[in-house]
Design a protein around this motif. Sequence first.
Motif, PDB file in Angstrom:
ATOM      1  N   MET A   1     -14.211  21.147  -6.551  1.00  0.00           N
ATOM      2  CA  MET A   1     -13.585  19.949  -7.073  1.00  0.00           C
ATOM      3  C   MET A   1     -12.178  19.818  -6.489  1.00  0.00           C
ATOM      4  O   MET A   1     -11.436  20.788  -6.433  1.00  0.00           O
ATOM      5  N   GLN A   2     -11.833  18.636  -6.050  1.00  0.00           N
ATOM      6  CA  GLN A   2     -10.531  18.401  -5.461  1.00  0.00           C
ATOM      7  C   GLN A   2      -9.478  18.197  -6.542  1.00  0.00           C
ATOM      8  O   GLN A   2      -9.736  17.571  -7.566  1.00  0.00           O
ATOM      9  N   LYS A   3      -8.292  18.740  -6.302  1.00  0.00           N
ATOM     10  CA  LYS A   3      -7.175  18.537  -7.211  1.00  0.00           C
ATOM     11  C   LYS A   3      -6.635  17.128  -7.008  1.00  0.00           C
ATOM     12  O   LYS A   3      -6.467  16.685  -5.874  1.00  0.00           O
ATOM     13  N   GLN A   4      -6.378  16.419  -8.098  1.00  0.00           N
ATOM     14  CA  GLN A   4      -5.853  15.070  -8.008  1.00  0.00           C
ATOM     15  C   GLN A   4      -4.355  15.082  -8.300  1.00  0.00           C
ATOM     16  O   GLN A   4      -3.893  15.813  -9.168  1.00  0.00           O
ATOM     17  N   PHE A   5      -3.632  14.264  -7.567  1.00  0.00           N
ATOM     18  CA  PHE A   5      -2.191  14.153  -7.715  1.00  0.00           C
ATOM     19  C   PHE A   5      -1.837  12.726  -8.117  1.00  0.00           C
ATOM     20  O   PHE A   5      -2.424  11.777  -7.598  1.00  0.00           O
ATOM     21  N   PRO A   6      -0.858  12.575  -8.999  1.00  0.00           N
ATOM     22  CA  PRO A   6      -0.422  11.213  -9.320  1.00  0.00           C
ATOM     23  C   PRO A   6       0.298  10.601  -8.123  1.00  0.00           C
ATOM     24  O   PRO A   6       1.020  11.290  -7.411  1.00  0.00           O
ATOM     25  N   VAL A   7       0.075   9.333  -7.893  1.00  0.00           N
ATOM     26  CA  VAL A   7       0.720   8.628  -6.790  1.00  0.00           C
ATOM     27  C   VAL A   7       1.597   7.536  -7.395  1.00  0.00           C
ATOM     28  O   VAL A   7       1.129   6.712  -8.170  1.00  0.00           O
ATOM     29  N   ARG A   8       2.865   7.562  -7.036  1.00  0.00           N
ATOM     30  CA  ARG A   8       3.798   6.542  -7.505  1.00  0.00           C
ATOM     31  C   ARG A   8       4.266   5.719  -6.313  1.00  0.00           C
ATOM     32  O   ARG A   8       4.519   6.259  -5.244  1.00  0.00           O
ATOM     33  N   PHE A   9       4.349   4.426  -6.508  1.00  0.00           N
ATOM     34  CA  PHE A   9       4.868   3.564  -5.460  1.00  0.00           C
ATOM     35  C   PHE A   9       5.514   2.345  -6.097  1.00  0.00           C
ATOM     36  O   PHE A   9       5.233   1.990  -7.222  1.00  0.00           O
ATOM     37  N   ASP A  10       6.381   1.746  -5.344  1.00  0.00           N
ATOM     38  CA  ASP A  10       7.105   0.569  -5.787  1.00  0.00           C
ATOM     39  C   ASP A  10       6.452  -0.658  -5.162  1.00  0.00           C
ATOM     40  O   ASP A  10       6.501  -0.837  -3.948  1.00  0.00           O
ATOM     41  N   ASN A  11       5.819  -1.490  -5.991  1.00  0.00           N
ATOM     42  CA  ASN A  11       5.130  -2.678  -5.472  1.00  0.00           C
ATOM     43  C   ASN A  11       6.051  -3.631  -4.723  1.00  0.00           C
ATOM     44  O   ASN A  11       5.597  -4.397  -3.884  1.00  0.00           O
ATOM     45  N   SER A  12       7.348  -3.592  -5.006  1.00  0.00           N
ATOM     46  CA  SER A  12       8.253  -4.514  -4.328  1.00  0.00           C
ATOM     47  C   SER A  12       8.380  -4.176  -2.839  1.00  0.00           C
ATOM     48  O   SER A  12       8.784  -5.021  -2.047  1.00  0.00           O
ATOM     49  N   ASP A  13       8.042  -2.947  -2.450  1.00  0.00           N
ATOM     50  CA  ASP A  13       8.096  -2.557  -1.039  1.00  0.00           C
ATOM     51  C   ASP A  13       6.829  -2.922  -0.275  1.00  0.00           C
ATOM     52  O   ASP A  13       6.815  -2.884   0.949  1.00  0.00           O
ATOM     53  N   LEU A  14       5.767  -3.247  -0.987  1.00  0.00           N
ATOM     54  CA  LEU A  14       4.487  -3.524  -0.341  1.00  0.00           C
ATOM     55  C   LEU A  14       4.375  -4.991   0.040  1.00  0.00           C
ATOM     56  O   LEU A  14       4.562  -5.874  -0.790  1.00  0.00           O
ATOM     57  N   LYS A  15       4.066  -5.227   1.307  1.00  0.00           N
ATOM     58  CA  LYS A  15       3.879  -6.581   1.785  1.00  0.00           C
ATOM     59  C   LYS A  15       2.487  -6.678   2.391  1.00  0.00           C
ATOM     60  O   LYS A  15       2.182  -6.006   3.371  1.00  0.00           O
ATOM     61  N   PRO A  16       1.615  -7.495   1.794  1.00  0.00           N
ATOM     62  CA  PRO A  16       0.275  -7.623   2.365  1.00  0.00           C
ATOM     63  C   PRO A  16       0.326  -8.273   3.742  1.00  0.00           C
ATOM     64  O   PRO A  16       1.214  -9.079   4.037  1.00  0.00           O
ATOM     65  N   CYS A  17      -0.604  -7.892   4.569  1.00  0.00           N
ATOM     66  CA  CYS A  17      -0.705  -8.489   5.895  1.00  0.00           C
ATOM     67  C   CYS A  17      -2.178  -8.699   6.210  1.00  0.00           C
ATOM     68  O   CYS A  17      -3.040  -8.019   5.677  1.00  0.00           O
ATOM     69  N   TYR A  18      -2.455  -9.649   7.069  1.00  0.00           N
ATOM     70  CA  TYR A  18      -3.821  -9.996   7.437  1.00  0.00           C
ATOM     71  C   TYR A  18      -4.074  -9.599   8.878  1.00  0.00           C
ATOM     72  O   TYR A  18      -3.251  -9.843   9.761  1.00  0.00           O
ATOM     73  N   SER A  19      -5.221  -8.997   9.105  1.00  0.00           N
ATOM     74  CA  SER A  19      -5.633  -8.619  10.447  1.00  0.00           C
ATOM     75  C   SER A  19      -7.048  -9.134  10.681  1.00  0.00           C
ATOM     76  O   SER A  19      -7.908  -9.017   9.806  1.00  0.00           O
TER      77      SER A  19
END
Length: 70
Positions: free
Chosen positions: A1-19
């Motif tokens: 079983m893989q150990k899971q880690f919490p992931v924290r991120f700030d949504n204000s830094d994320l910019k969606p892009c289209y490819s």
Amino acid sequence: MQKQFPVRFDNSDLKPCYSNAVEVTVAKEEVLLTFLGIYPPAGSLISRIVMSPAHAKRLLNVLGINLANY
């Protein structure tokens, strides 16, 4: 079983892009995904992601599962 880690991120830094195109390059130790926007008469680099072959296989698996349900 893989150990899971919490992931924290700030949504204000994320910019969606289209490819609408992707170039895949595979080497022994890494897989390079180059995402492009192709809009004639030109195109542009959108993003470049480097991952291990093992992570690329997991990505392929999860994309296959999700697209099968599409």
